[in-house]
Design an enzyme around this catalytic site. Structure first.
Site, PDB file in Angstrom:
ATOM      1  N   ASP A 115     -50.823  28.525  58.288  1.00 56.36           N
ATOM      2  CA  ASP A 115     -50.138  28.957  59.454  1.00 56.36           C
ATOM      3  C   ASP A 115     -48.833  28.338  59.603  1.00 56.36           C
ATOM      4  O   ASP A 115     -48.657  27.190  60.380  1.00 56.36           O
ATOM      5  CB  ASP A 115     -51.099  28.794  60.652  1.00 56.36           C
ATOM      6  CG  ASP A 115     -50.335  29.380  61.959  1.00 56.36           C
ATOM      7  OD1 ASP A 115     -49.498  30.097  61.825  1.00 56.36           O
ATOM      8  OD2 ASP A 115     -51.045  28.918  63.183  1.00 56.36           O
ATOM      9  N   GLU A 148     -51.382  34.319  65.758  1.00 52.49           N
ATOM     10  CA  GLU A 148     -51.918  35.132  64.874  1.00 52.49           C
ATOM     11  C   GLU A 148     -53.182  35.267  64.483  1.00 52.49           C
ATOM     12  O   GLU A 148     -53.653  36.280  64.044  1.00 52.49           O
ATOM     13  CB  GLU A 148     -50.972  34.669  63.451  1.00 52.49           C
ATOM     14  CG  GLU A 148     -51.992  33.582  62.760  1.00 52.49           C
ATOM     15  CD  GLU A 148     -51.833  32.608  63.425  1.00 52.49           C
ATOM     16  OE1 GLU A 148     -51.082  32.197  64.139  1.00 52.49           O
ATOM     17  OE2 GLU A 148     -52.810  31.383  62.932  1.00 52.49           O
ATOM     18  N   ASP A 197     -56.078  25.924  58.956  1.00 56.36           N
ATOM     19  CA  ASP A 197     -56.137  27.108  59.813  1.00 56.36           C
ATOM     20  C   ASP A 197     -57.154  28.071  59.289  1.00 56.36           C
ATOM     21  O   ASP A 197     -57.452  29.033  59.998  1.00 56.36           O
ATOM     22  CB  ASP A 197     -54.830  27.615  60.002  1.00 56.36           C
ATOM     23  CG  ASP A 197     -54.684  28.258  61.459  1.00 56.36           C
ATOM     24  OD1 ASP A 197     -55.500  27.767  62.316  1.00 56.36           O
ATOM     25  OD2 ASP A 197     -53.753  29.228  61.670  1.00 56.36           O
ATOM     26  N   LYS A 246     -43.354  26.947  63.232  1.00 55.09           N
ATOM     27  CA  LYS A 246     -43.937  25.689  63.830  1.00 55.09           C
ATOM     28  C   LYS A 246     -42.918  24.452  63.518  1.00 55.09           C
ATOM     29  O   LYS A 246     -42.458  24.347  62.198  1.00 55.09           O
ATOM     30  CB  LYS A 246     -45.250  25.391  63.123  1.00 55.09           C
ATOM     31  CG  LYS A 246     -46.386  26.274  63.743  1.00 55.09           C
ATOM     32  CD  LYS A 246     -47.908  25.509  63.462  1.00 55.09           C
ATOM     33  CE  LYS A 246     -48.950  26.433  63.784  1.00 55.09           C
ATOM     34  NZ  LYS A 246     -49.017  26.545  65.298  1.00 55.09           N
ATOM     35  N   ASP A 290     -46.919  33.171  66.274  1.00 55.29           N
ATOM     36  CA  ASP A 290     -47.629  32.284  65.991  1.00 55.29           C
ATOM     37  C   ASP A 290     -49.108  32.292  66.676  1.00 55.29           C
ATOM     38  O   ASP A 290     -50.044  31.492  66.506  1.00 55.29           O
ATOM     39  CB  ASP A 290     -47.116  30.888  66.514  1.00 55.29           C
ATOM     40  CG  ASP A 290     -47.664  29.459  65.873  1.00 55.29           C
ATOM     41  OD1 ASP A 290     -48.466  29.571  64.990  1.00 55.29           O
ATOM     42  OD2 ASP A 290     -47.227  28.541  66.584  1.00 55.29           O
ATOM     43  N   LYS A 302     -61.928  32.756  61.488  1.00 55.73           N
ATOM     44  CA  LYS A 302     -60.393  33.068  61.239  1.00 55.73           C
ATOM     45  C   LYS A 302     -60.170  32.215  59.928  1.00 55.73           C
ATOM     46  O   LYS A 302     -60.390  31.055  59.721  1.00 55.73           O
ATOM     47  CB  LYS A 302     -59.778  32.189  62.454  1.00 55.73           C
ATOM     48  CG  LYS A 302     -58.085  32.144  61.958  1.00 55.73           C
ATOM     49  CD  LYS A 302     -57.608  31.518  63.360  1.00 55.73           C
ATOM     50  CE  LYS A 302     -56.007  30.904  63.188  1.00 55.73           C
ATOM     51  NZ  LYS A 302     -55.474  30.351  63.956  1.00 55.73           N
ATOM     52  N   ARG A 340     -55.732  35.412  66.736  1.00 58.41           N
ATOM     53  CA  ARG A 340     -56.396  36.591  67.374  1.00 58.41           C
ATOM     54  C   ARG A 340     -56.272  37.888  66.793  1.00 58.41           C
ATOM     55  O   ARG A 340     -56.937  38.712  67.146  1.00 58.41           O
ATOM     56  CB  ARG A 340     -55.908  36.466  69.005  1.00 58.41           C
ATOM     57  CG  ARG A 340     -54.464  36.445  69.214  1.00 58.41           C
ATOM     58  CD  ARG A 340     -53.936  36.178  70.782  1.00 58.41           C
ATOM     59  NE  ARG A 340     -54.187  34.551  70.329  1.00 58.41           N
ATOM     60  CZ  ARG A 340     -53.622  33.741  71.658  1.00 58.41           C
ATOM     61  NH1 ARG A 340     -53.549  34.420  72.792  1.00 58.41           N
ATOM     62  NH2 ARG A 340     -53.545  32.357  71.585  1.00 58.41           N
TER      63      ARG A 340
HETATM   64  N1  BES Z   1     -53.450  27.655  64.284  1.00 54.60           N
HETATM   65  C1  BES Z   1     -53.000  27.485  65.472  1.00 54.60           C
HETATM   66  C2  BES Z   1     -53.692  26.647  66.375  1.00 54.60           C
HETATM   67  C3  BES Z   1     -53.958  25.349  66.181  1.00 54.60           C
HETATM   68  C4  BES Z   1     -53.067  23.991  66.661  1.00 54.60           C
HETATM   69  C5  BES Z   1     -54.752  24.838  65.399  1.00 54.60           C
HETATM   70  C6  BES Z   1     -53.240  22.883  66.411  1.00 54.60           C
HETATM   71  C7  BES Z   1     -54.867  23.576  64.898  1.00 54.60           C
HETATM   72  C8  BES Z   1     -54.409  22.520  65.332  1.00 54.60           C
HETATM   73  C9  BES Z   1     -52.639  28.831  66.344  1.00 54.60           C
HETATM   74  O1  BES Z   1     -52.302  29.897  65.386  1.00 54.60           O
HETATM   75  C10 BES Z   1     -51.538  28.746  67.156  1.00 54.60           C
HETATM   76  O2  BES Z   1     -50.518  28.671  66.501  1.00 54.60           O
HETATM   77  N2  BES Z   1     -51.719  28.883  68.352  1.00 54.60           N
HETATM   78  C11 BES Z   1     -50.457  28.854  69.404  1.00 54.60           C
HETATM   79  C12 BES Z   1     -50.709  30.133  70.240  1.00 54.60           C
HETATM   80  C13 BES Z   1     -49.710  30.408  71.328  1.00 54.60           C
HETATM   81  C14 BES Z   1     -48.540  30.777  70.410  1.00 54.60           C
HETATM   82  C15 BES Z   1     -50.178  31.451  72.198  1.00 54.60           C
HETATM   83  C16 BES Z   1     -50.702  27.680  69.969  1.00 54.60           C
HETATM   84  O3  BES Z   1     -51.725  26.872  70.398  1.00 54.60           O
HETATM   85  O4  BES Z   1     -49.506  27.021  70.216  1.00 54.60           O
HETATM   86 ZN    ZN Z   2     -53.241  29.671  63.274  1.00 58.67          ZN
HETATM   87 MN    MN Z   3     -50.510  30.119  64.855  1.00 57.39          MN
END
Ligand code: BES
Ligand code: ZN
Ligand code: MN
Length: 486
Positions: free
Chosen positions: A259, A338, A277, A266, A336, A254, A340
């Site tokens: 992000d 993104e 990210d 966020k 968010d 990824k 996947r």
């Molecule tokens: N890049 C984030 C995940 C992340 C969180 C990486 C903290 C490093 C540190 C990912 O894209 C994300 O935002 N995931 C969301 C998914 C949710 C919206 C289903 C999350 O984990 O909140």
């Molecule tokens: Zn992300």
């Molecule tokens: Mn995200």
């Protein structure tokens, strides 16, 4: 910095800085019956309370032109390869703090083979001395020359230093990429990095730019990249170390270069580290670079799926539906989620066009994996129990540990949408890490596949052992170990 093997006995070192790692048992014994010059020095000069060989204990004694630094490693029953890495890490921190740029480390440690001791010291020193100081002004202290001392005649010690140096240098390269400004390390920058690696190691490379992605109908990665001025890319590098074998592992990373969360922006407290990210993508680049340099007799495909998840009037919107490269449609429940999406299109492309025999994806995919496992262990889910146990073993060997979360059919059946084939978020807040894998599983048809979620392990909020606060380069050592043994 140069790190090399030096053959000889401790007594042959007459000047400079010499680090000696000692266990609690060793220090007890030598106090009772000091034999060598060094042992007599220790027994007579160091009060018992001051140094008992406990881990994190250290002491210095000076004799003539020689400075001995004794570092404790604890009880022998508890010593393993990781304890050696940790001591070596503290030796490199100590040397930098005291401006010791040249030194020797003795590599005899009870309970561990010479081979593994030399390897673990190399790792601890090289990972431990890493600093991201490109943007710091003022003087920068670096290590210059480290010699690993061994009395053993064993072959292969020079070789393991070389190999381990290649792997650690690649890990530190990944840490540079992770930490670099998001406006420097863009998708185009990752493309440039991949091209440089391809050129240097004569690897085949293919870049799917935004025009090709449009033509192919890779609607998910295009949707994620829509809000950014930096266009998305899928970059594919191929290393053929064993042309006679049909086995090929594809590793897919990824590469979200920042992000923001997109329109589901966020908040403060979550956004600050989002330049990292792209850690999965960086790891994939570091791994294929190391595999090529090591000349591993394996076939490896590295895939970087990269875009910036930006916010703005062009950004993709919650509630809209996009068609993936696989043909399946996806409703955007949350902009968010993104990672996947960019991975889904890359997974389909790889499986269809390159037909690897195994796939591993590696991604900072969910905050949920941090809730589950913290920053000590990465999350793992997949469809192939053999791969999962082999990765677990590689994780134990390297201490880049992974832990399986079950990808039961029940979770996969939760991936659904009212208006499209799937939604990119499902099942509320439950089983967040598994649900990331469940979504991805819809885009791998038949190839044995494992998903690694490194959101926790790729970045540390405080320094630990042989890591500074910040980027860890997690995954290079793990994936190389897996590739070597499988
Ligand atoms: N890049 C984030 C995940 C992340 C969180 C990486 C903290 C490093 C540190 C990912 O894209 C994300 O935002 N995931 C969301 C998914 C949710 C919206 C289903 C999350 O984990 O909140
Ligand atoms: Zn992300
Ligand atoms: Mn995200």
């Amino acid at each position: 910095m140069k790190l090399s093997l030096k053959r000889g006995q401790i007594s042959s070192i007459k000047q400079g800085d010499l680090f000696v790692i000692l266990s609690e048992e060793q220090i007890k014994n030598l106090r009772n019956k000091p034999k060598t010059f060094l042992e007599t020095q220790i027994a007579s000069k160091i009060p018992k309370k001051q140094f008992e060989g406990k881990s994190s204990q250290k002491v210095q004694i000076t004799s003539d032109k020689l400075r001995f630094h004794l570092f404790g490693i604890g009880k022998e029953s508890e010593i393993n390869r990781e304890s050696v890495r940790k001591v070596a890490g503290s030796i490199s921190n100590y040397s930098l703090a005291n401006q010791i740029q040249e030194f020797t480390v003795n590599s005899e440690v009870p309970k561990i083979s010479n081979f593994h001791t030399v390897e673990s010291i190399t790792e601890g020193i090289l990972l431990g001395q890493y600093r991201f100081d490109k943007y710091k002004t003022g003087p920068k202290i670096k290590l210059k020359q480290v010699s690993i001392l061994t009395n053993s005649k064993e072959n292969g010690l020079d070789k393991i230093i070389k190999e381990s140096t290649i792997i650690c240098d690649s890990t530190n390269y990944v840490r540079d990429l992770q930490t670099e400004n998001a406006d420097v390390a863009t998708p185009l920058y990752l493309e440039k990095q991949a091209k440089d690696i391809a050129k240097k190691h004569k690897l085949k490379i293919k870049v799917l730019d935004e025009k090709i992605l449009k033509k192919l109908g890779a609607g998910l990665i295009l949707a994620v990249g829509k809000g950014s001025k930096y266009p998305p890319r899928i970059i594919i590098l191929e290393y053929k170390g064993n042309p006679h074998s049909k086995e090929t592992l594809a590793i897919v990373g990824k590469g979200i270069t920042f992000d923001s969360g997109g329109i589901n922006l966020k908040p403060t407290g979550y956004i600050e580290t989002m330049k990292t990210d792209m850690s999965g993508a960086a790891t994939v680049l570091g791994t294929i670079q190391a595999a090529a340099q090591l000349k591993l007799k394996k076939n490896l495909i590295a895939v970087v799926s990269t875009a910036e998840n930006a916010i703005g009037s062009e950004a993709y919107k919650p509630g809209d539906v996009f068609k993936s490269f696989s043909g399946k449609t996806v409703e955007i429940g949350n902009t968010d989620a993104e990672g996947r999406l960019v991975l889904a299109d890359a997974l389909t492309y790889i499986e269809k066009n390159l037909k690897p025999t195994k796939i591993i994806d590696i991604a900072t995919l969910t905050g949920a994996v941090i809730v589950a496992l913290g920053d000590y262990v990465a999350g793992m889910s997949g469809t192939d129990s053999k791969m999962i146990s082999a990765l677990k073993e590689a994780g134990e060997n390297t201490h880049e540990r992974v832990w399986e979360l079950p990808l039961y059919k029940d979770y996969i059946s939760e991936v659904k949408s009212d208006t499209a084939d799937f939604n990119n978020i499902n099942y509320g807040r439950s089983a967040g890490c598994i649900m990331g894998a469940a979504f991805l599983s819809k885009f791998v048809e038949k190839t044995p596949w494992t998903h690694l979620d490194i959101a926790g392990t790729s970045w540390l909020d405080k320094p630990r052992d042989y890591y500074q606060k910040g980027a860890t380069g997690f995954g290079v050592r793990l994936l190389i170990e897996y590739l070597k043994n499988n």
